[in-house]
Every structure is written in structure tokens, then in C-alpha cells.
Design an enzyme around this catalytic site. Structure first.
Site, mmCIF file in Angstrom:
data_model
loop_
_atom_site.group_PDB
_atom_site.id
_atom_site.type_symbol
_atom_site.label_atom_id
_atom_site.label_comp_id
_atom_site.label_asym_id
_atom_site.label_seq_id
_atom_site.Cartn_x
_atom_site.Cartn_y
_atom_site.Cartn_z
ATOM 1 N N ASN A 9 0.962 -1.236 0.059
ATOM 2 C CA ASN A 9 0.030 -0.063 0.276
ATOM 3 C C ASN A 9 1.048 1.233 -0.064
ATOM 4 O OD1 ASN A 9 -1.727 2.048 0.796
ATOM 5 N ND2 ASN A 9 -3.049 1.102 2.373
ATOM 6 N N ARG A 93 -2.510 -1.410 -3.550
ATOM 7 C CA ARG A 93 -3.364 -0.404 -3.744
ATOM 8 C C ARG A 93 -3.058 0.462 -5.052
ATOM 9 N NH1 ARG A 93 -2.899 5.090 -0.475
ATOM 10 N NH2 ARG A 93 -4.914 6.068 -0.826
ATOM 11 N N HIS A 181 -10.197 6.718 -1.533
ATOM 12 C CA HIS A 181 -10.204 6.113 -0.143
ATOM 13 C C HIS A 181 -11.342 5.186 -0.166
ATOM 14 C CE1 HIS A 181 -8.339 10.099 1.353
ATOM 15 N NE2 HIS A 181 -7.283 8.975 1.592
ATOM 16 N N HIS A 208 -12.439 9.800 6.741
ATOM 17 C CA HIS A 208 -10.945 9.273 6.621
ATOM 18 C C HIS A 208 -10.108 10.210 6.651
ATOM 19 C CE1 HIS A 208 -7.792 6.242 4.981
ATOM 20 N NE2 HIS A 208 -7.353 7.599 4.842
ATOM 21 N N LEU A 209 -9.481 10.552 7.891
ATOM 22 C CA LEU A 209 -8.653 11.730 8.157
ATOM 23 C C LEU A 209 -7.352 11.093 8.588
ATOM 24 C CD1 LEU A 209 -11.132 13.596 10.502
ATOM 25 C CD2 LEU A 209 -10.879 13.534 8.041
ATOM 26 N N SER A 211 -3.071 11.995 6.423
ATOM 27 C CA SER A 211 -2.351 12.898 5.650
ATOM 28 C C SER A 211 -3.063 13.328 4.377
ATOM 29 C CB SER A 211 -1.018 12.224 4.942
ATOM 30 O OG SER A 211 -0.172 13.015 4.274
ATOM 31 N N GLY A 212 -3.792 12.323 3.753
ATOM 32 C CA GLY A 212 -4.865 12.467 2.718
ATOM 33 C C GLY A 212 -6.021 12.355 3.531
ATOM 34 N N ARG A 241 -2.111 18.999 0.671
ATOM 35 C CA ARG A 241 -2.979 19.434 -0.510
ATOM 36 C C ARG A 241 -3.902 20.424 -0.074
ATOM 37 N NH1 ARG A 241 -4.408 13.335 -1.813
ATOM 38 N NH2 ARG A 241 -3.188 12.941 -0.099
ATOM 39 N N GLY A 328 -5.163 7.904 10.348
ATOM 40 C CA GLY A 328 -4.288 8.486 11.311
ATOM 41 C C GLY A 328 -4.845 9.560 12.402
ATOM 42 N N GLU A 379 -6.890 -1.044 5.157
ATOM 43 C CA GLU A 379 -6.961 -1.279 3.834
ATOM 44 C C GLU A 379 -6.166 -2.222 3.195
ATOM 45 O OE1 GLU A 379 -6.762 3.578 2.468
ATOM 46 O OE2 GLU A 379 -5.063 2.476 3.248
#
Length: 395
Positions: A9, A93, A181, A208-209, A211-212, A241, A328, A379
């Protein structure tokens, strides 16, 4: 020999890996780990199936400055652990499946060429996702590889959620809201279904929190809308981002500021988000620990925009029965969860402060409002099961 599946991944700042042994129609973890902090604070760590530490090694930033160097470090470390293992395949992934792929695919020359054409749509991820596939194809051309797509879970969106208000010809050409995601959302929605089947059939928003970052609205476990769209740049502010942005800003930067498209792209993907707002770091842990006003601004901006998107998705769903945090930040930052939920009182969201501080599974206060949960994502397990089902279909 133990039959097994290896999962890779590869993300924008880390590469996770897991080795699973086959257990009938299921898989069981043998070992797993990651190289994270690529280019900043590189660290290789791994544990066995019982959680015992197998390796925990830090590297100088220039020694693992690129994902390819991280892949090499993983390969060197994992090789001795594969002596008694027979791989039946490797699952990957892959962030962008475009309009073509709505389920996992065995990698062929044609599939790889198609996936390479999507690199401009996910420049932080797609190239990194495909690099390990190429390396393994060169070293082990006989070893089956399976691509599992972050976009696939969202392919059933109603058209009204998939469209931009652009000419129809662009939609027909693939310019649409894909969502990302998906592997995480699929796992978390399945975990919720096991935990609370009735609740999982209702109106659920999963955040889904990490780094992305993104959020997804689900009804009966099916994705109806997501904050990310044509690329993984849209929606929530992220580590580096920008998230949602007036397209006129891009035109302004190119036409008035004289920036090239490549310069704008680099800024939006690599120098914006929490990093751009704070001028300090893309890491939420560092921002929460900082006493700098710019760090506080970045944290407040993040919490506000997550709350706004949860409310928007609740409109799409016609209400909200459950709010789920994962990844994360979502799993490990009680203060961020509290700040987000404090802004969602109009939806009836309330937290049990002690349960939230302890990152328990159920963190909502007793009452009539939506349930609030923390569910760790996995994942890699979703990828392993998809790889098994494709390579060894059930009779």
C-alpha cells in the site's frame, strides 16, 4: 510451504506492507509494517502477527528520500522472512482506476498502460502505486499481481453526484467525480456492519482523516457521495494538498502571476493544506503541539471544513444516523474529533468526553443524536481478500 499473499500500500508519504497466510477463504496476518516519513523522518518498523516488534529502524532523510528507496529497504528487510512462504500473488493499492475499472483487476501489459494514463489525475499517488508493480514484474514476471482501486467503491454513485456542471462531452470523456479512499471506506463500512448491522444500513458519514483526508456519505453501506472528486486534490484540506479551491484561483496564478501549470500543480499538491496554512508542518501532531498562531489557524481550518463537509453529506443522505472517524488523525487525535463534533451540534452530534479522550469505539454521549464511532481502518486486509478472491475464486 505456507501459501501467502503480500500486500503493498504505497501512499504519498509512506509505504505500508503486510504478509498474509491463506486460511481457507480468509487470510491471517503473518507480519506487517511500513516505511513512513519518507524524505523527512524515514523509519522502517514491522511487527509479527502477535504485535511483537521485528524491526524499528530510523534512517537519515537523504537515505530514504524517495518511495523507490523505501521499496528497496522493505525488500531487503522482508526477504529473509519469506524463506518458508510461497506467494500466490501480490495485491496493490492503486488510487485511480478511472472510468474503466470498478473491481480489482489482474495486472497485464494493457492494464498497466491504462493505469499509467491516469498518473496526471493522481500525481502524488499513481506513480508511486505503479512503481512496485513494475519492479515485481521485472523480477518475478510469473507472479500474479492484482490492482485494487480506491475509486471502485464509489463507482455506483448516482449520476447527479458524479457530475460537474460542465458540458456533457467532458463527462463522456471521463471528467467526473470519482472519489477516493474507497478501500478504507469499504473496510470500515464492513466493520460497522459487523458491529451494528442496523446502524450500518442507515445514513452514515465516514471521515477518513490522515495525511490525505476525505469524507464519504453512505446509505445501506453504499457510497452515495464523497468529498474527493476528479482527483485526490479536491474536498478537505490535507497534509500538503489544498482541498476544494475556486478554479479561478488557478487561472489567476497562471494568467496574472505567470506560474506554469507544473508550478501551480506542485504548490497545490505539495505546499498547501496544513503545511501551507501553518508554514510549519503537514503533521497534525506537530501543529497541535505548537503554540504558533499559524498552527492554530491550520487546525481550526481543518476542523471547520471537515464539519462543513459532514453537514453537506448529511444533506445528500437526508439525515445522519452515524458519524465514523478513521485513519491516522481520525483514530488518534481526540482533540480534532472534539473540535469537529462541537461544530455539528445542529445535527444533534454530542460526544462523551472521557470516551473520546480514550479513543473508545463508541464516543457519542447518550441521547437521541447520531452515534459517533472510532473504527480503525485496514486497507491492506481488503486488498488481500480481493486478491485471494480474484486469484482463487470461490467454487
Amino acid at each position: 510451504m505456507t501459501e501467502a499473499i503480500f500486500v503493498i500500500n504505497a501512499g504519498s508519504s509512506s509505504i505500508k506492507f503486510k504478509l498474509y497466510r491463506l486460511a481457507g477463504r480468509d487470510v491471517a496476518l503473518l507480519l506487517g509494517g511500513a516505511v513512513d516519513g519518507i524524505g523527512t523522518r524515514p523509519r522502517l518498523h514491522a511487527t509479527d502477527e502477535a504485535g511483537a516488534v521485528l524491526v524499528d529502524r530510523s534512517f537519515p532523510p537523504d537515505e530514504i528520500a524517495r518511495p523507490s528507496q523505501a521499496q528497496h529497504a522493505i525488500s531487503e528487510w522482508v526477504a529473509p522472512h519469506m524463506a518458508d512462504v510461497e506467494l500466490i500473488g501480490v495485491g496493490h493499492r492503486v488510487v485511480h482506476g478511472g472510468p474503466h475499472y470498478d473491481h480489482p483487476e489482474r495486472v497485464t501489459d494493457e492494464v498497466l498502460r491504462t493505469l499509467e494514463s491516469f498518473i496526471p489525475l493522481a500525481p502524488l499517488h499513481q506513480l508511486t502505486n505503479l512503481d512496485p508493480i513494475r519492479v515485481i514484474r521485472e523480477r518475478r514476471p510469473d507472479l500474479p499481481q492484482v490492482a485494487c482501486f480506491d475509486t471502485a467503491f464509489h463507482r455506483g454513485h448516482p449520476e447527479v453526484a458524479d457530475r460537474f456542471a460542465l458540458p456533457n462531452a467532458l463527462y463522456d470523456d471521463g471528467v467526473r467525480r470519482y472519489g477516493f479512499h474507497g478501500l478504507s471506506y469499504e473496510y470500515v463500512s464492513g466493520a460497522l456492519r459487523e458491529l451494528a448491522p442496523k446502524l450500518a444500513r442507515g445514513r452514515v458519514v465516514i471521515c477518513h482523516l490522515g495525511s490525505g483526508a476525505s469524507a464519504c456519505g453512505l446509505l445501506d453501506g453504499r457510497s452515495l457521495d464523497s468529498t474527493m472528486s476528479f482527483t485526490a486534490l479536491d474536498g478537505l484540506p490535507m497534509g500538503t494538498r489544498c482541498g476544494a479551491l475556486d478554479p479561478g484561483v488557478v487561472l489567476h496564478l497562471i494568467e496574472q502571476k505567470g506560474m506554469s501549470a507544473a508550478e501551480v500543480g506542485r504548490m497545490l499538491y505539495h505546499d498547501s493544506g496544513l503545511k501551507g496554512l501553518s508554514g510549519l508542518s503537514s503533521d497534525m501532531r506537530e501543529l497541535l503541539a505548537s503554540d504558533q498562531p499559524a498552527a492554530a489557524l491550520a487546525v481550526d481550518y481543518f476542523a471547520l471544513h471537515v464539519a462543513q463537509e459532514v453537514a453537506r453529506l448529511a444533506v445528500t443522505l437526508g439525515g445522519l444516523d452515524a458519524l465514523v472517524f478513521t485513519a491516522g488523525i481520525g483514530e488518534h487525535a481526540p482533540e480534532i474529533r472534539a473540535r469537529i463534533c462541537a461544530r455539528l451540534g445542529l445535527l444533534g452530534v454530542t460526544l462523551d468526553a472521557a470516551a473520546n479522550d480514550a479513543s473508545e469505539t463508541w464516543i457519542d454521549a447518550d441521547g437521541p443524536g447520531p452515534h459517533v464511532l472510532v473504527i480503525p481502518t485496514d486497507e491492506e486486509r481488503m486488498i488481500a481478500l480481493a486478491t485471494l478472491n480474484l486469484l482463487r475464486p470461490a467454487a
